[in-house]
Design a protein around this motif. Sequence first.
Motif, short mmCIF file in Angstrom:
data_model
loop_
_atom_site.label_atom_id
_atom_site.label_comp_id
_atom_site.label_asym_id
_atom_site.label_seq_id
_atom_site.Cartn_x
_atom_site.Cartn_y
_atom_site.Cartn_z
N GLY A 81 0.79 -1.23 0.00
CA GLY A 81 0.00 0.00 0.00
C GLY A 81 0.82 1.28 0.00
N ALA A 84 2.03 2.41 -3.40
CA ALA A 84 0.87 2.85 -4.17
C ALA A 84 0.39 4.22 -3.69
N ARG A 100 -6.91 5.25 -8.47
CA ARG A 100 -7.16 5.43 -7.05
C ARG A 100 -8.52 4.82 -6.67
N LEU A 103 -8.22 1.07 -6.68
CA LEU A 103 -7.49 0.49 -5.55
C LEU A 103 -8.26 0.61 -4.24
N THR A 104 -9.22 1.52 -4.16
CA THR A 104 -9.97 1.64 -2.91
C THR A 104 -11.26 0.82 -2.94
N SER A 150 -6.40 -1.04 0.47
CA SER A 150 -7.26 0.12 0.23
C SER A 150 -7.28 1.06 1.43
N VAL A 153 -4.01 2.98 1.21
CA VAL A 153 -4.06 3.94 0.11
C VAL A 153 -4.95 5.12 0.46
N LEU A 289 2.87 0.81 -8.48
CA LEU A 289 1.45 0.47 -8.57
C LEU A 289 1.21 -0.98 -9.00
N ALA A 292 0.07 -3.67 -6.31
CA ALA A 292 -1.28 -3.41 -5.80
C ALA A 292 -2.33 -3.77 -6.85
N VAL A 293 -2.06 -3.37 -8.10
CA VAL A 293 -3.06 -3.63 -9.16
C VAL A 293 -3.16 -5.13 -9.45
N LEU A 296 -5.06 -6.83 -6.86
CA LEU A 296 -6.48 -6.51 -6.94
C LEU A 296 -7.16 -7.27 -8.07
#
Lengths: 544, 226
Positions: A81, A84, A100, A103-104, A150, A153, A289, A292-293, A296
């Motif tokens: 996190g 990111a 954004r 990611l949230t 999230s 972030v 990033l 994190a991506v 996800l």
Amino acid sequence: MSTPSATVRRQLAWWAVAVVPLSFLGLFFLWPVASVLVRGLFEDWDMAAGWAVLTSSRTLEAIWTTLYLALLGTLGSLAVGLPAAWALGRFEWRGRRTVRALLTTPFVLPTLVVAAAFSALFSSSGLLGSWGLDQTPASIVLALTFFNVSVVVRLVGNAWETMPSSLAAAARTLGASRARAYWNVTLPALAPTIASAAAVVFLFCSTSFALVLVLGGSRVRTVETEIYLQVNQFLDLRAASVLALVQVAIVALALWISARVGGARGFTQAVQGRRGPRRFERLAVVGALVPAVVLLVLPLSALIERSLRVGDGYGLDHYAAIFSVPARNVLPVSVAQATLNSVVTAAIATVIVAVMGLLVTALVARRSRRGSLLEGLTMLPLGVSAVVVGLGMLLTLNTSVLGVDLRASWWLVPIAQAIVALPLMVRAMLPAVRSLDPRLRAAAASLGASPWRVRWHVDAVLLRPAVAASLAFSFAIAMGEFGATAFVARPDRPTLTTAIARLLSRPGAENVGLAYASSVMLAVLVAAVMLASERWRARSGGGL
Amino acid sequence: MYGPNGYETMPGGLTVTDLVVTYSGDNPVEAVRGVSLTVGHGETVALLGPSGCGKSSLLGAVVGTVEPASGTVAWNDEELTRVPIHKRRFGMVFQDGQLFPHLDVAGNIAFGPRMAGVSVEARAARVEELLRVVGLEGLGARDVSELSGGQRQRVALARSLAAKPRLLALDEPLSALDSELRTRLAKDVKAILRSQGVSALLVTHDPAEAETMAHRVLRMEDGRLV
């Protein structure tokens, strides 16, 4: 000037209204939870038995597992996190808002959906099934990370975004190189925010019932899943009560840590224009990033892929199966019926939350000692895990327990969900109410509006978006609630979440496929409501 | 041209030549349109102008927080236009202080010497000296959040001076304060700048402040000196 009798009258009126939320919380939260804890401590004045449960190797292992999973989940969330948050908060670039928002999203997904997604990814026939992570602590840590990136972030990214860039510039003019300005100024200034984000993540990780129940299978047990097993498989209520006590202590520990590290330091200065990343910074942004991506996208696409996989090909069969009752008595009703149950209970829960939440908000909006007492009491369910709330209601409010005679107790489900959602609703409302400018009311009154007309023409109109947003939020919470619902939902009247959990726990490709399709449906429903809520909230200017 | 002590200023100091600052974007703005100026050793020059006239952009380009589109910034004969901020030895006092929230007053003032690798004892001595210079003796251990607006700006000034800058840029250093305090502090800042013999470039929109503090006042309008 108010005369003493007017003051007394106002206080009496306050308590007269306060009786409603107080008795609701007392009957459905304080009494059940307190009786569970008391029962755990001294049932029959025999503390030795409780002590035996506490010191059994099974309990100690569950405590140890809870703590190390929460710790690893927190570290994982920070590791993925923070880069990111840097990439999203430090620079301005095209598509930043979209990434954004992406990611949230996990934050608004029900934990059960996240659990289903990771089981779709890691189960033997899943996309990464060959990694052999099914039913391992590693898969749980990854899922905890997925869910809580999230949070990091959101909190840290926001602080980074609002941190004045001239703070680092000040360090540069004093002779600090870019790297030293970063280490000596930027990070220390963010440290309180990072610490409080870590504390919140640790709290979430130590109360992540659904993730552990689904992904840990029979091998990984935390205190919360152990409570569930003791109630549902071993019918040992004494053990469950002792474990509930342990869980309350763990959550108290997490809250104590979070209070110790203090609140996030707010930067209130106007944000100065952030620049785009230059040269190698672009590579760094992409690199920051990617983890994190990937984390996800992978499980969510695995979930969708598995919900569409039929035999060797793809089709909508699992979605069609939502409308029929599954074979071999896996569920007494169709998933569609369970969804309807969920919508109805969530709607009732939302009505309860609306009444109780608005009463509490009105009573505590103006700060007073009795007000903060009521506010604290309303927030208390946040400090007790949903599993303990559900267990408490199961033990005290069902006249006979555990499937024997469940009489018309379906109303326990919306009440349990309301107990879980109420503190969040009040927390969302209070800043909006308290930020109402009193001069607006004074202006309306000076223009001839009576107190009631002020309330109607000023307060109600201005607060409408905040109320709509927080109620939509409550509805989404109730729809996705699993921890408390798992204890109080009747087997013959499952909600969508308990239906999915049951389907996931049964062997057979049809059951699992149906569970994935239902999870996708639940995710879409909840995400849609949450997005509507976010939109209303953005208009009202309040925050969580 | 005469310096602070009545002596003729030494040649050199800051030389800005044909400086242009543009902000790209959907509507590119030319904030500074070819400005040339000099600040002699020990001299204080004020840039006076309404908000939005480009004076802060000019100051940013001198210090290095803003990248100029063209033109040069030089100290004596040393070209600095492409030199990174921290190697220019130009200090900056920001409008709202920009004190580091995680450090106390002494920690803020010691930051520059710390970056320069000064020993702990020498740093402490420097902090004591500057606290005395700005009239805040004994407040070293104070948390920066406990300071008044005037005290914050005094600490910001001390922090910049502690790094021994050859030029001090002051960006509306007093505009966040109320008017009575501003008049008093303007005199104090002037005295401090003179006593330290540091060159200074002051940006302000207040003519009285400019007259009080500066040897020379340059007026700026719409990106140009007038």
